[in-house]
Design an enzyme around this catalytic site. Structure first.
Site, mmCIF file in Angstrom:
data_model
loop_
_atom_site.group_PDB
_atom_site.id
_atom_site.type_symbol
_atom_site.label_atom_id
_atom_site.label_comp_id
_atom_site.label_asym_id
_atom_site.label_seq_id
_atom_site.Cartn_x
_atom_site.Cartn_y
_atom_site.Cartn_z
ATOM 1 N N GLY A 1 26.943 -41.512 -24.516
ATOM 2 C CA GLY A 1 25.860 -42.288 -25.278
ATOM 3 C C GLY A 1 24.406 -41.957 -24.740
ATOM 4 N N ASP A 2 24.278 -41.247 -23.414
ATOM 5 C CA ASP A 2 23.202 -40.763 -22.972
ATOM 6 C C ASP A 2 22.881 -39.440 -23.055
ATOM 7 O OD1 ASP A 2 24.841 -40.133 -21.048
ATOM 8 O OD2 ASP A 2 23.800 -41.301 -19.465
ATOM 9 N N LEU B 1 47.688 -7.715 -17.550
ATOM 10 C CA LEU B 1 47.026 -7.198 -18.818
ATOM 11 C C LEU B 1 45.471 -7.007 -18.267
ATOM 12 C CD1 LEU B 1 48.113 -9.130 -21.686
ATOM 13 C CD2 LEU B 1 48.776 -7.288 -21.168
ATOM 14 N N HIS C 1 49.001 -2.844 -20.078
ATOM 15 C CA HIS C 1 49.824 -3.650 -19.063
ATOM 16 C C HIS C 1 49.904 -2.784 -17.725
ATOM 17 C CE1 HIS C 1 53.670 -1.601 -19.584
ATOM 18 N NE2 HIS C 1 53.214 -1.385 -20.833
ATOM 19 N N HIS D 1 38.612 -10.288 -22.080
ATOM 20 C CA HIS D 1 38.557 -9.749 -20.683
ATOM 21 C C HIS D 1 37.217 -10.059 -20.003
ATOM 22 C CE1 HIS D 1 35.273 -6.989 -21.457
ATOM 23 N NE2 HIS D 1 35.905 -6.678 -22.456
ATOM 24 N N GLU E 1 30.566 -47.646 -22.548
ATOM 25 C CA GLU E 1 29.369 -47.512 -21.769
ATOM 26 C C GLU E 1 29.761 -47.666 -20.235
ATOM 27 O OE1 GLU E 1 27.214 -45.417 -20.858
ATOM 28 O OE2 GLU E 1 25.845 -45.705 -22.179
ATOM 29 N N ASN E 2 29.173 -47.013 -19.297
ATOM 30 C CA ASN E 2 29.413 -47.242 -17.763
ATOM 31 C C ASN E 2 30.894 -47.380 -17.353
ATOM 32 O OD1 ASN E 2 26.376 -47.069 -17.065
ATOM 33 N ND2 ASN E 2 26.489 -49.063 -18.060
#
Length: 520
Positions: free
Chosen positions: A318-319, A489, A484, A437, A240-241
């Site tokens: 966690g948040d 491609l 090609h 694509h 955390e943090n």
């Protein structure tokens, strides 16, 4: 409401835990010393139980994590009617029965709604709700990450931004400085630098409640504390943090440049909750574990002792910070700190599970077949479709080419993501990435579950336009074919406004020889 299997499943898991504890006590009473790290035929949670650190959570979409587990692995919900189905195992202690998913989801799409805990604790993960940093998540597409494990075709969990799973009301998970360990099998090819692809201990209210209130594995390319060495992705601790690579936050290990683009990675964290945590990683296909850090808790206030709250999170912070992407195949959390011997035995078992093995079929357009696609135009008969820097190109590949080049030119044929009568091409070395694509150009990209991606990544085979080989019509632009042009491609029409639509050699350029794969 739970399915009828729930009670028997919990009783079986409870029996497993009792047996493991009895075996441990018997070993001690008989004077045989410390419990052994592994026994013949043991799976990860058997190994950890025998070492005195039983699993309190065991999640997997691909296989059992106890040798006698026979319950469901996960649940899917289909779009056509909202019905749900549990996906179980081919046999107790074995691999997922993905054919059930394929049948249930045929003709429609499914999302994963629940990932069952195989332990007696019943810490099942459901789709995560809104949190302090993110709106409510959505379920991951059930078919996004096909993979071969142990010679079986199964599915992993592919997380895109806005997806995540959680359980805020758990049993047995470490709280308030208690010791715990955890690992997950993930992928080094499907990552980003957004917060936070985590698996592990989190807050129970989906909010950031302060330093030390989380204890989760993080995997990605986000460098929270500089310096980080190399390009990543790194195994880090989300406490955390901060994503911590050491007690200082930043990396103290110049040799830890990340795992690189390994298709399957074991990521491991253990924390005594008071004054020590350790990070390890390994190639889930071969070899052992590497320790990147083992030392004190972060020097900042709030981390020593830890203040874990005991929720379990997968795919977010966690948040509910949910901008990350990632892959998840299996993971467990333990009560207490596993021994290094137990960790090593678990890694050996993961390697033996056979992640990413050969599909058993080659050289055809049948789903599950591994292939390479060779150009048939006279200029380019030694060139193959491959990905390079995420783009689709053709280049010369032969037996003397590097392993990377040969892998980049190998594809797994999948049922068409938009139509089962067509095909899609999954990258052999980037699980969950497909040839698709965008603006008529071809790229290798991770499947995100959208209808647009499904259509863009689906191609319909027909007899080669030149009279030889096979041509592949775009599903959503049926007059355009995989072509090609100048070694790149495209999906191209026979004549049109773009250079790559040129009619010169068009019939040859859109005709491909379906060949055996270059990569094993």
């Amino acid at each position: 409401m739970r399915s009828p299997h729930t009670a028997p499943r919990r009783l079986r898991s409870a029996a497993l835990s009792v047996l493991a504890v009895c075996a441990t006590l018997a070993a001690l009473l008989l004077g045989t010393g410390a419990p052994q790290a592994a026994a013949a035929g043991s799976l990860p949670c058997d190994i950890y139980a025998s070492a005195g650190t039983p699993c309190v959570a065991a999640h997997s979409l691909v296989r059992a994590l106890y040798s006698s587990y026979s319950g469901p692995l996960y649940q899917v919900r289909r779009a056509s009617d909202g019905a749900t189905r549990d996906i179980g195992l081919l046999a107790a202690g074995g691999y997922a029965n993905a054919a059930v998913q394929d049948s249930f989801c045929s003709g429609t799409t499914c999302v994963i709604t629940e990932i069952y805990d195989q332990s007696a604790r019943h810490n099942d993960l459901t789709i995560e709700g809104a949190g302090g940093a993110g709106a409510a998540d959505v379920g991951a597409p059930a078919d996004a990450l096909p993979v071969t494990v142990g010679g079986h075709q199964v599915y992993g969990l592919e997380i895109s931004a806005g997806m995540g799973y959680r359980d805020n009301s758990t049993s047995g998970v470490a709280v308030n400085g208690q010791a715990e360990g955890m690992y997950m099998v993930t992928s080094g090819t499907h990552v980003n630098n957004r917060c936070c692809f985590d698996y592990g201990n989190a807050e129970t209210n989906n909010k950031d409640t302060g330093n030390g209130h989380m204890d989760a594995i993080n995997f990605g390319t986000e460098c929270w504390f500089s310096p980080c060495y190399g390009q990543g992705p790194w195994v880090q601790a989300d406490l955390e943090n901060g994503l911590f690579q050491s007690d200082a936050g930043y990396s103290r290990n110049t040799s830890d440049t990340g795992t690189g683009p390994l298709p399957f990675v074991t990521a491991l964290l253990k924390n005594n909750g008071q004054n020590h945590f350790a990070l390890k990683y390994g190639n889930a296909q071969s070899g052992g574990l590497t320790t990147t850090y083992s030392g004190g808790e972060p020097a900042r206030s709030g981390y020593s002792p830890m203040h874990q709250e005991g929720a379990i999170v997968l795919g977010t912070g966690g948040d509910n910070s949910n901008g990350s992407i990632g892959s998840f195949f299996e993971g467990v959390m333990t009560s207490g700190i596993p021994t290094d011997a137990a960790d090593n035995a678990v890694q050996a078992d993961i390697v033996s599970a056979g992640y990413g093995g050969a599909t058993g079929s080659t050289g055809t357009l049948n789903p599950g077949s591994e292939i390479s696609l060779r150009a048939t135009t006279s200029c380019c008969t030694a060139d193959y479709v491959r990905h390079q820097n995420d783009a689709g190109v053709i280049s010369a590949v032969n037996a003397s080419s590097s392993g990377t080049d040969r892998s980049d030119a190998t594809w797994i044929v999948r049922r068409g993501l938009a139509s089962s009568s067509c095909v899609s091409f999954e990258s052999r070395n980037y699980p969950g990435d497909y040839l698709r694509h965008r603006n008529y150009r071809l790229y290798r990209q991770p499947m995100d579950g959208t209808a647009q991606f499904r259509a863009d990544a689906t191609f319909c085979p027909q007899a080669g336009k030149s009279g030889t080989g096979t041509s592949f019509a775009s599903y959503n632009y049926p007059t355009r074919y995989l072509r090609h042009y100048a070694h790149n491609l495209y999906i191209a029409s026979d004549g049109g406004p773009n250079d790559f639509d040129s009619g010169t050699s068009w019939t040859d350029d859109v005709s491909w020889a379906v060949s055996p794969p270059w990569a094993p």
